[in-house]
Each structure stands twice: as structure tokens, then as C-alpha cells.
Design a protein around this motif. Sequence first.
Motif, PDB file in Angstrom:
ATOM      1  N   ALA A   1       0.829  -1.206   0.000  1.00 35.06           N
ATOM      2  CA  ALA A   1       0.000   0.000   0.000  1.00 35.06           C
ATOM      3  C   ALA A   1       0.864   1.257   0.000  1.00 35.06           C
TER       4      ALA A   1
ATOM      5  N   ASN B   1       0.898   4.117  -2.751  1.00 34.45           N
ATOM      6  CA  ASN B   1       0.599   5.487  -2.363  1.00 34.45           C
ATOM      7  C   ASN B   1       1.689   6.454  -2.830  1.00 34.45           C
TER       8      ASN B   1
ATOM      9  N   HIS C   1      -6.823  -1.501   1.845  1.00 34.81           N
ATOM     10  CA  HIS C   1      -6.672  -0.405   0.878  1.00 34.81           C
ATOM     11  C   HIS C   1      -7.220  -0.845  -0.469  1.00 34.81           C
TER      12      HIS C   1
ATOM     13  N   PRO D   1      -7.602   4.284   1.663  1.00 33.19           N
ATOM     14  CA  PRO D   1      -7.650   3.438   2.867  1.00 33.19           C
ATOM     15  C   PRO D   1      -9.087   3.172   3.278  1.00 33.19           C
TER      16      PRO D   1
ATOM     17  N   VAL E   1      -5.198   5.530  -4.377  1.00 35.57           N
ATOM     18  CA  VAL E   1      -5.163   4.601  -3.241  1.00 35.57           C
ATOM     19  C   VAL E   1      -6.112   5.131  -2.164  1.00 35.57           C
TER      20      VAL E   1
END
Length: 551
Positions: A52, A56, A124, A108, A106
Motif C-alpha cells: 500500500a 501510495n 486499501h 484506505p 489509493v
Amino acid sequence: DRPTFIESMIFDNKLSEANDSTLRTPAAIALGQNLDSMATLLLHGPTSLPVAKRANLLSRHLASLCTRTRSEYSFDDDLDVVGEDDEHNDIETLSKAFGGKVILSVTPIRHHQEQHFDKEPPTHMVRILAESNEDVYRVLHHCLKPCSPLLGGFEPYRDRIHSSRTSSNKSLLQKKQMNGSTQMSQKQQQRKKERKREQIIRSKPDLHSIATHLVFGKDHNKSFSSDAWFRLCTLSDSALPVGSFAHSLGIEAASQMKLFINEENDIGNKQEGLSWSTRNDSSSCSAEALSDYIHAVSRSNARFSTPLILAGYSLLVPVSKASTSTISPLALDAKHIHQSWLNIDAYIDTLLLSNEPGRRASMDQGLGLLRIAPSFAEENLHHHDGLESQSKETLELWDLIRQSIDQHGNTMDHASQHPTTSISSSFANGHAAPIYGILSALLGISPLDACRIFAFSAARDTVSAAVRLNLVGPMAGLSVLDRVGRGAAEEGLEEGLTGMLHSSAEERNCEEYETREAQLEHWLQSVATCAPVMDTVQPLHDLLSVRLFRT
């Protein structure tokens, strides 16, 4: 127990009978101009956090090549990534290897029962749009590299990359030839559109009958308020104080990501060897690219919201049994309706968790609708056949809804100060579509008209955002709204209504639903978006350093 998160997307490639605004397939429009490939990556668990973080960092880097971005997002302090300088070098090398546009977002996703604000959520959603499959493979290979030790040294998608740099799918000469042939065939396309419109008039399904049948049943004699047209105009008024003009439906993020660049005016930069991310953005906006985005957003919003509006609307309509020819008057059970509304609202939240700006927009406008609801005099509210008008119960329903939202807001504020606080599933977020359906039912507006006004408002707000961002002029914007938004909204309505019918047809043993809960469950299962370009671009709005809109 409801799921933490639901990803529901319809991706079709056939022309709908309502699609009289374009000859291209919905799938070609839904991806965006020149974007032919997409992928989604769902990450979950502690071992996915390095993946992730790489996604990101890459997302922020790609966004920074197009516009100014906000300060970098901070992950958990205990997440230590070795060789961060090497990682940034890898990102630089990767971005130079792309052969065209690449959009990466991205989001969350926080669990409803485990919202610990002091930790990075373990889930994510990563969305990727690109001009070629190979660029998608490059992104997936880069992001999934931390998984290599867990796979015995195997690097996912490395075998799909066949060159050091992706070549463009189409040369400039091919694009010029395509542009020339397109201009030469405009008259032919116009004649084809006119023939298609004639076919639509003869074959278009009766959406009013479908919507009325879904809500009231097949044999129920319905009646609507004689002054419903005035309420219809009131709800469609741009001056309605619900805050809809604070939201751009992703068009501001798409503009800053340079999705509306006029390719014809940008040929000089391409010939000089400049990559897509470094081209001069002073060229005019591409009318075709902007129209495609407005079409995709308007269609997707109409398709997504139609079952949700009718779900809220149906809460104010008594359920009839197949064996019962008449319906006796029923009192408005505010507590039962409130509980059903809570279930609908919770389901919507699971659908929107992967698009935080879109989720905020839905909640903001839901609160706006709650603010204006008391402005309509109770004695002038319309109640459908079989439902007694009870001022006390109506006010109680609005109070219950408002209290659920207020309690959720207070709990969220407390949780931000006390990170270990859990969020109760009995609290509500107040999403707009079902609240709009309830209000429309109380105002005596027909089910289809309620869905149409909601869809029109989204198309109007998208065009308005484009005008305020100077992407299109006011007169040209009006033309786009009529030429593109009208057909797209009607197409989404048709798909939403037919989807509701198809999702419940196999589950029913008779013409009418056994219970209200079964009806709502089948309708909610048909809810889906159909605009990958909006679902990918809109989450990037939170990265923008300079922005005019809230979402």
C-alpha cells in the motif's frame, strides 16, 4: 452482520436503447479519453501495508507530475521501509517507462467496528487506469515487489513486461488520419444518430410503468399530488440549499490530472519528445474528452442512485400481498421505517468506502436534505393511498434520522481524540439518495420523477463545475448538458430500473414481494457504479494542494 466493504461495478459494452447522445459503447466512454486498460488491487492485512505504501508513493508521484499536491501521507511509525531513496529512484525510472497516461489512486478503508484512528487501516483499494495493458503490468509489478520474499523470490507481473519503455499504441500519423476520417464521416454519423433516435422512440421501455410497479406493485391504484410538479421544480432548483455545488463529482481532480488535454493542440509537444506528464497545459480543453467524462459520471450516478432512491421511497408505501386486492389504511410506523432506513444507509456506506470524496459528498447532501425537510409544511404533504397522514409520526421519523446522524458525528469526534473508540453499527451517516426518496414520497412526487430529478441534478452539477473551472463556457456548457447529460441520465435510469427487476426476478415466487426486507435486499444487490474513470480519479481530489470544490 454486514460486510466491511463492497465493490460493485457494472462494465458493459453494448449500446442501451436510451443512449441517443453518442454512438460509442458505454465501456469506451466509461474508461475516459484514450484510456483503454484498468485494474483494481484490493490489499488487506498487515503484510499488505508495504504494498500500500509503494502504491501510495507512486500515486502521489504521478499526481505531482500534473499538479501541486498536499504533504505526503504518513503511515504507521512502526512500518519501516528500507532503501527509501532507492524506492524513489525506482518510481522515477518507472514513470519514464510509461508510454501514455497512467492514473493511480489509493483509498484506505476503515472497518466499521474497528476504527482505531491512531493506526493505518489494514485494507486499501488501489485503482489503476492506463492507455495500455503493459503500463498496468508495470504498476502492478512495482507495487507488488514487497510480496516477492513471500512467494519464493517470484516477482508478480514481471513476465508481462517485454520492453524497457512502453511504445504508444497509435502513432501521430494514425491519430491524424483518424481525426480526418472522423471529420469526413460526421454527416454519416449524424444520419445514423437520427435513425437510431427513431428506433428508440419505437422500442424504449416504459420506465414510468417499471418504477411504479417496483414501488407500488402491479395492481395497486396509485395517486400522486396534483401540485407535485411544483415540488418537482423546487427540488430541481439550483438554489436549493443542500450544498450540491460544493462538489464537482471528480471533474476538478480529472482536470488537474490533465485528462481533458486537447490532443490536437498538443502535437507540438509530442513531436519534441515530451512525455504526457510534462506537456504544457495551456492548450484548450478537449470538448470530446470533457463530454465523455460528463456522460460517464451522469450515467453512473443515475444507475447507482436509482435503486437507493426507490428503496427510501418505498419505506413510505404500504406493502401489498399478491392475494390481497385492497390495502387497508396503515399508520406511519416511524421506528420501523427508521430501522429499515438504517440498513439502507449502512449498505450505501459499504459501497462508497473505496471513494472517500464521493462518500463525503453523499453525506453532505444528505444533511442538506434533512435541513430543508422541515421547510415543507406538514399539512401540505401528500400521503399515498393506504397511508394515513400523521404529522406527529412524520416529524418523529425526521427526528430519528437526524439523531442517528448526530450521534454518529459525536462518536467520530470522540474517536478522533480517543483512538481506541469503536464505532457502533446502529449510527448512521446520512447518505443522500434514500433521504431524497423519503422526501419525494412525502411530497407526492412519482418514483420515476424523483429518480430523474436526482439524476438531472448530478449532471447539472458536473457541468456547472466544468464552467466554474473554466473548462467550458456557460453557453457551451448548456449545450453539453442537453446533448450529453440528458441521454446519459436516461440511460443510467433505464439500467438502474432494469437491474432492479433482474436482481429480484429469480428470488420471487409470486408477483409481489413477501416482505419489505426481501424487497429492499434484492434492490440493494443491484446497486453498482459504471464509470471507472470517476471511481479512479475522484479519490485523488484529497491530494490536490489547490482546489475549488470540497470533493
